[in-house]
Design a protein around this motif. Structure first.
Motif, PDB file in Angstrom:
ATOM      1  N   ILE A 287      61.209  33.984  32.242  1.00 49.68           N
ATOM      2  CA  ILE A 287      60.310  34.334  31.147  1.00 49.68           C
ATOM      3  C   ILE A 287      61.114  35.225  30.208  1.00 49.68           C
ATOM      4  CG2 ILE A 287      58.144  35.430  30.504  1.00 49.68           C
ATOM      5  CD1 ILE A 287      57.078  34.771  33.247  1.00 49.68           C
ATOM      6  N   GLY A 288      61.520  34.643  29.087  1.00 48.01           N
ATOM      7  CA  GLY A 288      62.404  35.371  28.179  1.00 48.01           C
ATOM      8  C   GLY A 288      61.638  36.285  27.240  1.00 48.01           C
ATOM      9  N   PHE A 289      62.370  37.052  26.491  1.00 53.02           N
ATOM     10  CA  PHE A 289      61.865  37.870  25.384  1.00 53.02           C
ATOM     11  C   PHE A 289      61.034  39.088  25.776  1.00 53.02           C
ATOM     12  CE2 PHE A 289      63.019  34.309  22.654  1.00 53.02           C
ATOM     13  CZ  PHE A 289      63.644  35.015  21.653  1.00 53.02           C
ATOM     14  N   VAL A 290      60.337  39.031  26.921  1.00 59.39           N
ATOM     15  CA  VAL A 290      59.535  40.206  27.292  1.00 59.39           C
ATOM     16  C   VAL A 290      60.445  41.413  27.422  1.00 59.39           C
ATOM     17  CG1 VAL A 290      57.728  41.035  28.819  1.00 59.39           C
ATOM     18  CG2 VAL A 290      58.338  38.622  28.825  1.00 59.39           C
TER      19      VAL A 290
ATOM     20  N   GLY B 103      54.466  45.681  28.884  1.00 55.94           N
ATOM     21  CA  GLY B 103      55.023  44.398  29.330  1.00 55.94           C
ATOM     22  C   GLY B 103      54.029  43.630  30.183  1.00 55.94           C
ATOM     23  N   ALA B 104      53.320  44.356  31.051  1.00 56.96           N
ATOM     24  CA  ALA B 104      52.310  43.718  31.892  1.00 56.96           C
ATOM     25  C   ALA B 104      51.219  43.101  31.022  1.00 56.96           C
ATOM     26  CB  ALA B 104      51.718  44.744  32.848  1.00 56.96           C
ATOM     27  N   ILE B 105      50.760  43.862  30.024  1.00 59.87           N
ATOM     28  CA  ILE B 105      49.710  43.348  29.129  1.00 59.87           C
ATOM     29  C   ILE B 105      50.197  42.082  28.414  1.00 59.87           C
ATOM     30  CG2 ILE B 105      48.346  43.824  27.058  1.00 59.87           C
ATOM     31  CD1 ILE B 105      48.403  46.774  27.821  1.00 59.87           C
TER      32      ILE B 105
ATOM     33  N   ASN C 113      32.198  31.438  42.087  1.00 62.87           N
ATOM     34  CA  ASN C 113      32.967  32.228  41.132  1.00 62.87           C
ATOM     35  C   ASN C 113      33.789  33.304  41.833  1.00 62.87           C
ATOM     36  OD1 ASN C 113      31.883  30.740  39.134  1.00 62.87           O
ATOM     37  ND2 ASN C 113      30.817  32.429  38.086  1.00 62.87           N
ATOM     38  N   ALA C 114      33.186  33.913  42.857  1.00 64.74           N
ATOM     39  CA  ALA C 114      33.893  34.956  43.588  1.00 64.74           C
ATOM     40  C   ALA C 114      35.148  34.396  44.240  1.00 64.74           C
ATOM     41  CB  ALA C 114      32.979  35.574  44.641  1.00 64.74           C
ATOM     42  N   VAL C 115      35.038  33.199  44.804  1.00 59.59           N
ATOM     43  CA  VAL C 115      36.199  32.573  45.446  1.00 59.59           C
ATOM     44  C   VAL C 115      37.279  32.275  44.414  1.00 59.59           C
ATOM     45  CG1 VAL C 115      37.027  30.526  46.673  1.00 59.59           C
ATOM     46  CG2 VAL C 115      34.880  31.624  47.368  1.00 59.59           C
ATOM     47  N   ILE C 116      36.856  31.689  43.284  1.00 55.14           N
ATOM     48  CA  ILE C 116      37.838  31.397  42.216  1.00 55.14           C
ATOM     49  C   ILE C 116      38.503  32.687  41.759  1.00 55.14           C
ATOM     50  CG2 ILE C 116      38.072  30.635  39.817  1.00 55.14           C
ATOM     51  CD1 ILE C 116      35.840  28.624  40.354  1.00 55.14           C
ATOM     52  N   PHE C 117      37.702  33.700  41.568  1.00 59.18           N
ATOM     53  CA  PHE C 117      38.218  34.991  41.100  1.00 59.18           C
ATOM     54  C   PHE C 117      39.246  35.551  42.078  1.00 59.18           C
ATOM     55  CE2 PHE C 117      38.077  39.598  40.611  1.00 59.18           C
ATOM     56  CZ  PHE C 117      38.234  39.731  39.246  1.00 59.18           C
ATOM     57  N   TRP C 118      38.888  35.599  43.363  1.00 57.08           N
ATOM     58  CA  TRP C 118      39.775  36.222  44.343  1.00 57.08           C
ATOM     59  C   TRP C 118      40.985  35.376  44.673  1.00 57.08           C
ATOM     60  CZ3 TRP C 118      40.344  40.957  45.381  1.00 57.08           C
ATOM     61  CH2 TRP C 118      39.266  41.842  45.267  1.00 57.08           C
ATOM     62  N   GLN C 119      40.783  34.085  44.838  1.00 58.61           N
ATOM     63  CA  GLN C 119      41.857  33.257  45.361  1.00 58.61           C
ATOM     64  C   GLN C 119      42.771  32.693  44.282  1.00 58.61           C
ATOM     65  OE1 GLN C 119      42.598  33.337  48.417  1.00 58.61           O
ATOM     66  NE2 GLN C 119      40.777  34.587  48.794  1.00 58.61           N
ATOM     67  N   ILE C 120      42.255  32.516  43.075  1.00 64.86           N
ATOM     68  CA  ILE C 120      43.073  31.846  42.050  1.00 64.86           C
ATOM     69  C   ILE C 120      43.398  32.768  40.878  1.00 64.86           C
ATOM     70  CG2 ILE C 120      43.189  29.912  40.443  1.00 64.86           C
ATOM     71  CD1 ILE C 120      41.253  28.453  42.407  1.00 64.86           C
ATOM     72  N   ARG C 121      42.344  33.319  40.273  1.00 65.64           N
ATOM     73  CA  ARG C 121      42.568  34.069  39.037  1.00 65.64           C
ATOM     74  C   ARG C 121      43.275  35.411  39.268  1.00 65.64           C
ATOM     75  NH1 ARG C 121      38.312  32.282  35.751  1.00 65.64           N
ATOM     76  NH2 ARG C 121      38.426  30.015  35.754  1.00 65.64           N
ATOM     77  N   LEU C 122      42.716  36.195  40.195  1.00 67.66           N
ATOM     78  CA  LEU C 122      43.250  37.546  40.350  1.00 67.66           C
ATOM     79  C   LEU C 122      44.728  37.562  40.770  1.00 67.66           C
ATOM     80  CD1 LEU C 122      42.132  40.269  39.696  1.00 67.66           C
ATOM     81  CD2 LEU C 122      41.587  40.611  42.104  1.00 67.66           C
ATOM     82  N   PRO C 123      45.118  36.758  41.799  1.00 70.74           N
ATOM     83  CA  PRO C 123      46.556  36.775  42.122  1.00 70.74           C
ATOM     84  C   PRO C 123      47.417  36.394  40.933  1.00 70.74           C
ATOM     85  CG  PRO C 123      45.366  35.135  43.455  1.00 70.74           C
ATOM     86  CD  PRO C 123      44.350  35.930  42.723  1.00 70.74           C
ATOM     87  N   ARG C 124      46.905  35.476  40.123  1.00 69.82           N
ATOM     88  CA  ARG C 124      47.704  35.035  38.982  1.00 69.82           C
ATOM     89  C   ARG C 124      47.881  36.152  37.950  1.00 69.82           C
ATOM     90  NH1 ARG C 124      47.985  29.280  36.142  1.00 69.82           N
ATOM     91  NH2 ARG C 124      49.353  29.879  34.437  1.00 69.82           N
ATOM     92  N   VAL C 125      46.789  36.824  37.592  1.00 67.01           N
ATOM     93  CA  VAL C 125      46.952  37.885  36.585  1.00 67.01           C
ATOM     94  C   VAL C 125      47.734  39.068  37.161  1.00 67.01           C
ATOM     95  CG1 VAL C 125      44.966  37.274  35.170  1.00 67.01           C
ATOM     96  CG2 VAL C 125      44.669  38.915  37.025  1.00 67.01           C
ATOM     97  N   VAL C 126      47.536  39.348  38.445  1.00 66.30           N
ATOM     98  CA  VAL C 126      48.285  40.454  39.049  1.00 66.30           C
ATOM     99  C   VAL C 126      49.776  40.121  39.064  1.00 66.30           C
ATOM    100  CG1 VAL C 126      48.743  41.666  41.218  1.00 66.30           C
ATOM    101  CG2 VAL C 126      46.399  41.393  40.413  1.00 66.30           C
ATOM    102  N   MET C 127      50.104  38.875  39.408  1.00 67.64           N
ATOM    103  CA  MET C 127      51.509  38.494  39.432  1.00 67.64           C
ATOM    104  C   MET C 127      52.103  38.545  38.021  1.00 67.64           C
ATOM    105  SD  MET C 127      53.135  35.587  41.766  1.00 67.64           S
ATOM    106  CE  MET C 127      54.004  34.396  40.790  1.00 67.64           C
ATOM    107  N   GLY C 128      51.324  38.080  37.048  1.00 68.59           N
ATOM    108  CA  GLY C 128      51.785  38.156  35.662  1.00 68.59           C
ATOM    109  C   GLY C 128      52.063  39.595  35.261  1.00 68.59           C
TER     110      GLY C 128
ATOM    111  N   LEU D  56      52.777  42.118  37.225  1.00 72.82           N
ATOM    112  CA  LEU D  56      53.948  42.646  37.935  1.00 72.82           C
ATOM    113  C   LEU D  56      55.244  42.154  37.309  1.00 72.82           C
ATOM    114  CD1 LEU D  56      52.821  42.344  41.668  1.00 72.82           C
ATOM    115  CD2 LEU D  56      53.114  44.428  40.321  1.00 72.82           C
ATOM    116  N   VAL D  57      55.262  40.853  36.997  1.00 77.71           N
ATOM    117  CA  VAL D  57      56.480  40.277  36.410  1.00 77.71           C
ATOM    118  C   VAL D  57      56.757  40.898  35.034  1.00 77.71           C
ATOM    119  CG1 VAL D  57      57.419  38.157  35.436  1.00 77.71           C
ATOM    120  CG2 VAL D  57      56.422  38.135  37.711  1.00 77.71           C
TER     121      VAL D  57
END
Lengths: 267, 344
Positions: free
Chosen positions: B268-271, B298-300, B58-73, B75-76
């Motif tokens: 990503i429109g409308f935001v 916007g981040a949320i 779970n830690a690997v999934i969290f760090w390598q996949i999930r967290l970068p994705r939500v952080v990037m979301g 930021l965008v």
């Protein structure tokens, strides 16, 4: 002289509205600028307030060329109330007046007590303290113009420029705004340049007048010298009688109908 | 006081954003409970030695996949909302949107060129696609700016018209590429243009970060001047604002933010349109509060939409599509509310 305009050539694109125009103004004067549409009144105001870069000539304030000043520096000395300022976003009166402090604020500093005080004084002077929390979009025309004057006063300027400030106001609000302007001029020594359409109001309130025609000075001096039947006929092409204001003694223009002019050849 | 209210909204939404990040990172094929997510997160804090009570996988999934994705979301979303909010002030138009100067269309063209003709090579972990999309976006806005400039001035109306023209021209070229290219590239282009955070990783976050920091920092500095600009350009000038310089700074910052976002997450429109609008209801028009609040909200919104996008159905829906489907009706509702008289 406080304000010096020398040999100004100014206009839009290739069309020069003002050409070789000069003007001097002492500190504490109240000058009304009058003239028909398109005579260069607004162009003059734009040139003095740095909104329009002249093709040639100079505008200097207390001996300094305004184009050599930073915009913020000029804004601490000159404030402008325009004819109509469309505020489409919902600012409160206080927020709007506080914008007058912009030229005093550096980027990383918050407003100080001195800024709050200046805003409060401006609201008091213009009798808009009671409107402070109202939205600007919900004000009447007269209230809105008073708020605009308050914003200008928050800049703590030495020169206040009014560009047709009464254009959309009813008579009561016109008088109210010009009473306010005259009070600021007399009590605080604020130098005022007001572009006005109404010759009677201009003559009643201003200390001196400048009458423009086709971008040139047609007449300048006291209201009695400027507002004469001959001058009005020459500049506006209108037939008028000039009498005298019953209380203030200033010249008062009575418009005569144009049709009668044709009928009786009595112009 | 509205200033106090503005600060409160920013604070509350910032807390909400943190909660959203942790919750969203837990959602997926392998669910990670918020408490576990928090423990995994704190385990990386230097000096803090937690006994590992979490699942190592779970830690690997969290760090390598999930967290970068939500952080990037996040930021965008932040970038697009801030750019949108600033543009709405700059153009004195509540319907302004970060992509209105052709940046998204230019980026789409750059991206399409990269997919169709350049195949795949990489620079520092980043492929040709984001690089060309970013450059395409910048090029489009530069062209718009040049077209609109009259001497030393750049009238806003000119910018809008040139933006529409350059935007539709870019899109027509994208259509041409779509028509000419092969099936595989066509699918890739269409899919990319729908906007998605699927390929998020820490390298992409690292690429995004400098542009976003620069753009966001710049916009936040000019809040007061943007307020003055709402009174009209001439009034702003009379308040001592160097209007042409301000315009240039806002356009550069907004373009950097939007181009960088589109490069890594597609369009990503409308935001950028809806979020500043919504936040204006909460904090009023003062950009000093509006912009930071819009950024956080916007981040949320993007993190929330992306979480929906990857959990609603078995196969992932592009987040851009989710945003458009949710954002459109929401915006119409906002608009109706605004158009109705206040007392009705």
């Amino acid at each position: 002289m406080y304000l010096n305009v020398g040999n100004l050539r100014c206009g839009y694109g290739a069309r020069m509205v003002l050409d070789g125009f000069s003007l001097s103004l002492r500190k504490g004067e109240f000058l009304a600028v009058v003239g028909p549409n398109g005579c260069g009144k607004s162009t003059l105001v734009k040139a003095i307030s740095r909104a329009l870069r002249p093709a040639a000539g100079t505008v200097s304030l207390a001996g300094r060329d305004i184009w050599r000043m930073k915009p913020r520096e000029l804004a601490r000395q000159v404030a402008v109330v325009a004819q109509e300022t469309g505020v489409e976003f919902d600012f409160t009166v206080e927020e709007l007046v506080a914008m007058g402090r912009l030229p005093y604020l550096s980027r990383f500093r918050r407003e100080t007590e001195a800024d709050d005080l200046a805003v409060r004084r401006a609201l008091e002077a213009t009798n808009t303290l009671g409107l402070a929390d109202r939205l600007v979009t919900g004000l009447s025309g007269g209230e809105r113009q008073r708020v605009m004057v308050a914003r200008a006063l928050a800049q703590e300027p030495e020169l206040l420029i009014l560009d047709e400030p009464t254009a959309h106001l009813d008579i009561a609000h016109q008088v109210e705004l010009l009473d306010l302007t005259r009070r600021l001029n007399r009590e605080r020594g604020l130098t005022v340049i007001a572009v006005l359409h109404d010759l009677n109001l201009a003559a009643q309130y201003a200390g001196s007048m400048l009458m423009l025609k086709d971008g040139r000075r047609f007449a300048e001096g006291s209201p009695v010298q400027v507002v004469t039947e001959a001058n009005v006929a020459a500049v506006y092409g209108s037939r008028v009688r000039v009498s005298s204001h019953p209380e203030e003694g200033s010249p008062h223009v009575i418009l005569l109908s144009g049709e009668r002019c044709r009928d009786e050849r009595a112009c | 006081m509205r200033a106090a209210r503005g600060r409160r909204v920013i604070l509350i939404s910032a807390i909400l954003l943190l909660v959203t990040l942790v919750l969203a990172a837990g959602v997926g094929a392998v669910p990670i409970a918020p408490s576990e997510a928090v423990r995994i997160l704190f385990s990386r804090v230097p000096g803090l030695h937690l006994t590992p009570t979490w699942d190592e996988m779970n830690a690997v999934i969290f760090w390598q996949i999930r967290l970068p994705r939500v952080v990037m979301g996040a930021l965008v979303g932040m970038a697009l909302s801030l750019a949108g909010g600033a543009y709405q002030g700059l153009f004195k138009n509540p319907l302004a949107d970060p992509s209105m100067l052709g940046v998204s269309s230019g980026a789409a063209l750059g991206g399409a060129v990269a997919i169709a003709f350049l195949g795949h090579w990489q620079i520092k972990g980043v492929g040709t696609l984001p690089l060309f999309a970013f450059l395409g976006g910048i090029a489009a806005v530069t062209l718009v700016y040049r077209l609109a400039a009259v001497g030393r001035r750049v009238p806003v109306v000119g910018l809008l018209l040139a933006g529409v023209a350059v935007g539709s021209f870019s899109i027509s070229l994208v259509s041409l590429i779509l028509y000419m290219t092969n099936q595989q590239a066509r699918d890739a282009i269409v899919f990319w243009m729908m906007g998605g955070l699927g390929g998020a990783n820490w390298e992409k976050v690292a690429w995004l970060l400098p542009y976003l920091t620069l753009g966001i920092g710049t916009l936040l500095l000019y809040g007061r001047e943007l307020n003055a600009l709402l009174l009209g350009e001439e009034s702003a000038l009379h308040l001592g604002v160097d209007v042409e310089y301000l315009k240039k700074m806002i356009l550069v910052a907004g373009t950097l933010l939007t181009a960088a976002s589109v490069a890594f997450a597609g369009t990503i429109g409308f935001v950028g349109l809806v979020v500043p609008h919504l936040v204006r209801f909460l904090v009023g028009p003062d950009h000093r509060y509006l912009l930071p609040a819009a950024g956080v909200v916007g981040a949320i919104v993007v993190v929330g939409a992306d979480t929906l996008a990857r959990s609603l159905v078995a196969t992932e829906i592009p987040v851009g599509l989710v945003m458009a489907i949710l954002g459109g009706p929401f915006f119409l509702w906002l608009l109706r509310r605004k158009l109705k008289p206040a007392d009705a």
